[in-house]
Design a protein around this motif. Structure first.
Motif, PDB file in Angstrom:
ATOM      1  N   ILE A 146       5.833  -8.216  10.746  1.00 34.64           N
ATOM      2  CA  ILE A 146       4.743  -7.262  10.589  1.00 34.64           C
ATOM      3  C   ILE A 146       4.738  -6.783   9.137  1.00 34.64           C
ATOM      4  N   THR A 147       3.560  -6.586   8.588  1.00 36.32           N
ATOM      5  CA  THR A 147       3.441  -6.071   7.223  1.00 36.32           C
ATOM      6  C   THR A 147       3.275  -4.561   7.292  1.00 36.32           C
ATOM      7  N   ILE A 148       4.099  -3.847   6.540  1.00 39.99           N
ATOM      8  CA  ILE A 148       4.098  -2.391   6.635  1.00 39.99           C
ATOM      9  C   ILE A 148       4.157  -1.735   5.259  1.00 39.99           C
ATOM     10  N   GLY A 149       3.636  -0.526   5.198  1.00 45.44           N
ATOM     11  CA  GLY A 149       3.770   0.334   4.032  1.00 45.44           C
ATOM     12  C   GLY A 149       3.915   1.757   4.532  1.00 45.44           C
ATOM     13  N   ILE A 150       4.778   2.535   3.913  1.00 45.12           N
ATOM     14  CA  ILE A 150       5.002   3.913   4.356  1.00 45.12           C
ATOM     15  C   ILE A 150       4.948   4.847   3.159  1.00 45.12           C
ATOM     16  N   ASP A 151       4.402   6.032   3.383  1.00 44.59           N
ATOM     17  CA  ASP A 151       4.366   7.024   2.310  1.00 44.59           C
ATOM     18  C   ASP A 151       4.538   8.418   2.883  1.00 44.59           C
ATOM     19  N   THR A 186      -1.728  10.096   1.559  1.00 36.77           N
ATOM     20  CA  THR A 186      -0.620   9.316   2.117  1.00 36.77           C
ATOM     21  C   THR A 186      -1.133   8.094   2.869  1.00 36.77           C
ATOM     22  N   SER A 187      -2.310   8.204   3.478  1.00 36.21           N
ATOM     23  CA  SER A 187      -2.921   7.032   4.123  1.00 36.21           C
ATOM     24  C   SER A 187      -3.211   5.947   3.089  1.00 36.21           C
ATOM     25  N   LYS A 188      -3.820   6.352   1.976  1.00 37.91           N
ATOM     26  CA  LYS A 188      -4.163   5.398   0.929  1.00 37.91           C
ATOM     27  C   LYS A 188      -2.920   4.759   0.314  1.00 37.91           C
ATOM     28  N   GLU A 189      -1.916   5.596   0.013  1.00 33.58           N
ATOM     29  CA  GLU A 189      -0.733   5.028  -0.640  1.00 33.58           C
ATOM     30  C   GLU A 189       0.054   4.132   0.312  1.00 33.58           C
ATOM     31  N   SER A 190       0.066   4.437   1.605  1.00 32.62           N
ATOM     32  CA  SER A 190       0.746   3.545   2.544  1.00 32.62           C
ATOM     33  C   SER A 190       0.057   2.182   2.569  1.00 32.62           C
ATOM     34  N   ILE A 191      -1.267   2.165   2.458  1.00 33.22           N
ATOM     35  CA  ILE A 191      -2.007   0.904   2.395  1.00 33.22           C
ATOM     36  C   ILE A 191      -1.720   0.169   1.094  1.00 33.22           C
ATOM     37  N   MET A 192      -1.681   0.890  -0.015  1.00 29.35           N
ATOM     38  CA  MET A 192      -1.383   0.289  -1.308  1.00 29.35           C
ATOM     39  C   MET A 192      -0.005  -0.361  -1.306  1.00 29.35           C
ATOM     40  N   ALA A 217       1.659  -1.350   1.520  1.00 28.55           N
ATOM     41  CA  ALA A 217       1.649  -2.465   2.465  1.00 28.55           C
ATOM     42  C   ALA A 217       1.026  -3.701   1.823  1.00 28.55           C
ATOM     43  N   ASP A 218      -0.054  -3.501   1.100  1.00 29.45           N
ATOM     44  CA  ASP A 218      -0.731  -4.591   0.399  1.00 29.45           C
ATOM     45  C   ASP A 218       0.207  -5.264  -0.608  1.00 29.45           C
ATOM     46  N   GLY A 219       1.069  -4.470  -1.216  1.00 33.83           N
ATOM     47  CA  GLY A 219       2.039  -5.018  -2.157  1.00 33.83           C
ATOM     48  C   GLY A 219       1.679  -4.797  -3.613  1.00 33.83           C
ATOM     49  N   ARG A 220       0.418  -4.467  -3.875  1.00 34.56           N
ATOM     50  CA  ARG A 220      -0.005  -4.292  -5.265  1.00 34.56           C
ATOM     51  C   ARG A 220       0.161  -2.866  -5.754  1.00 34.56           C
ATOM     52  N   GLY A 221       0.466  -1.937  -4.861  1.00 38.52           N
ATOM     53  CA  GLY A 221       0.696  -0.555  -5.272  1.00 38.52           C
ATOM     54  C   GLY A 221      -0.457  -0.011  -6.090  1.00 38.52           C
ATOM     55  N   PHE A 222      -0.140   0.567  -7.262  1.00 39.20           N
ATOM     56  CA  PHE A 222      -1.182   1.159  -8.096  1.00 39.20           C
ATOM     57  C   PHE A 222      -1.965   0.123  -8.885  1.00 39.20           C
ATOM     58  N   GLY A 223      -1.739  -1.161  -8.563  1.00 42.45           N
ATOM     59  CA  GLY A 223      -2.646  -2.198  -9.043  1.00 42.45           C
ATOM     60  C   GLY A 223      -3.974  -2.115  -8.320  1.00 42.45           C
ATOM     61  N   ILE A 224      -4.008  -1.344  -7.234  1.00 40.07           N
ATOM     62  CA  ILE A 224      -5.214  -1.069  -6.467  1.00 40.07           C
ATOM     63  C   ILE A 224      -5.749   0.300  -6.881  1.00 40.07           C
ATOM     64  N   ASN A 225      -7.041   0.398  -7.026  1.00 39.43           N
ATOM     65  CA  ASN A 225      -7.661   1.700  -7.288  1.00 39.43           C
ATOM     66  C   ASN A 225      -7.807   2.430  -5.953  1.00 39.43           C
ATOM     67  N   CYS A 247       3.783  15.383   4.784  1.00 39.70           N
ATOM     68  CA  CYS A 247       2.726  14.573   5.378  1.00 39.70           C
ATOM     69  C   CYS A 247       3.153  13.113   5.264  1.00 39.70           C
ATOM     70  N   GLY A 248       3.113  12.373   6.362  1.00 41.93           N
ATOM     71  CA  GLY A 248       3.564  10.992   6.338  1.00 41.93           C
ATOM     72  C   GLY A 248       2.647  10.066   7.114  1.00 41.93           C
ATOM     73  N   TYR A 249       2.410   8.874   6.545  1.00 36.41           N
ATOM     74  CA  TYR A 249       1.593   7.858   7.215  1.00 36.41           C
ATOM     75  C   TYR A 249       2.240   6.479   7.072  1.00 36.41           C
ATOM     76  N   LEU A 250       2.043   5.686   8.116  1.00 37.62           N
ATOM     77  CA  LEU A 250       2.477   4.296   8.127  1.00 37.62           C
ATOM     78  C   LEU A 250       1.246   3.415   8.233  1.00 37.62           C
ATOM     79  N   ALA A 251       1.177   2.371   7.405  1.00 37.03           N
ATOM     80  CA  ALA A 251       0.106   1.381   7.476  1.00 37.03           C
ATOM     81  C   ALA A 251       0.693   0.049   7.915  1.00 37.03           C
ATOM     82  N   THR A 252       0.037  -0.606   8.859  1.00 34.87           N
ATOM     83  CA  THR A 252       0.484  -1.927   9.326  1.00 34.87           C
ATOM     84  C   THR A 252      -0.722  -2.859   9.422  1.00 34.87           C
ATOM     85  N   ASN A 253      -0.433  -4.140   9.464  1.00 31.29           N
ATOM     86  CA  ASN A 253      -1.508  -5.119   9.623  1.00 31.29           C
ATOM     87  C   ASN A 253      -1.750  -5.461  11.085  1.00 31.29           C
ATOM     88  N   GLN A 254      -1.107  -4.714  11.995  1.00 24.30           N
ATOM     89  CA  GLN A 254      -1.267  -4.965  13.420  1.00 24.30           C
ATOM     90  C   GLN A 254      -1.580  -3.671  14.163  1.00 24.30           C
TER      91      GLN A 254
END
Length: 220
Positions: free
Chosen positions: A104-109, A148-154, A156-164, A194-201
């Motif tokens: 599973i692909t995940i990002g947490i913030d 935190t939702s946005k940064e968890s996605i950034m 998870a995507d892997g590009r971090g602040f390479g994403i606007n 405040c905490g959020y987890l982003a997953t691709n599932q």
């Protein structure tokens, strides 16, 4: 249903060097060296604790702790393991979290909720999001929920602040960027955080475990 383990710890004072060194000895040499790059004790302790709870998380899900020797860094700086385990670490305000899951692909913030000047963050939200923030009953909490939702996605995507972050759309439980759909889950470890987890599932269950690191022994 997929399960993601979220292990977390917290601190508000500096660990004595003797105990910190005991934790360092559990970690690979390159991580020990990397920890010396942090000048503030809070940042160094957060970095070390992040790797320790990752180690504990791997053991909880049945993986060999020796996997830490196999951490690699992706093209955009996101660390990963050469197996089917995904992990991601975040820290803020003396809290440190690590999410782990299989296939599973995940990002947490996490972010410590503190008063901010919204004008300094004008470029991280789109017009619709700012309208919702400003008209909400608690603008500060709404801002952090979005952030935190946005940064968890950034992450998870892997590009971090390479994403606007301004270009990430957020609905109640999903986020979207570059036609990729991410599923969002809020989790609670403290009223201060405040905490959020982003997953691709979709339909992912969360298992939260606190790990206590203050002292000679690790408890969870």
């Amino acid at each position: 249903m997929k399960e993601v383990l979220i292990v977390y710890t917290k601190f508000d004072t500096q660990l004595v060097e003797e105990h910190l060194n005991k934790y360092l000895k559990l970690l690979p040499g390159w991580i020990q060296l990397e920890s010396n790059k942090y000048y503030k004790w809070q940042d160094r302790q957060s970095y070390i604790f992040g790797k320790i709870i990752l180690l504990q998380g791997l053991e909880i899900i049945g993986c060999n702790g020796g996997e830490l020797h196999n951490i690699k860094i992706g093209e955009y700086g996101k660390p990963y393991l050469k197996n089917d385990v995904e992990f991601n670490i975040s820290h803020s305000g003396g809290y440190v979290v690590c999410a782990l899951g299989f296939d599973i692909t995940i990002g947490i913030d996490i972010e410590l909720i503190t008063k901010i000047n919204f004008k300094e963050f004008a470029n991280v939200m789109n017009e619709k999001q700012w309208k919702e923030i400003n008209k909400s009953f608690n603008p500060l909490h709404t801002f952090y929920r979005y952030w935190t939702s946005k940064e968890s996605i950034m992450k998870a995507d892997g590009r971090g602040f390479g994403i606007n972050p301004k270009n990430i759309s957020i609905s109640k439980a999903t986020g979207k960027f570059d036609n990729d759909l991410w599923f969002l889950q809020n989790f609670h470890i403290s009223d201060k955080i405040c905490g959020y987890l982003a997953t691709n599932q979709q339909n992912v269950s969360l298992d939260l475990k606190e790990i206590k690191l203050f002292g000679e022994n690790i408890e969870y």
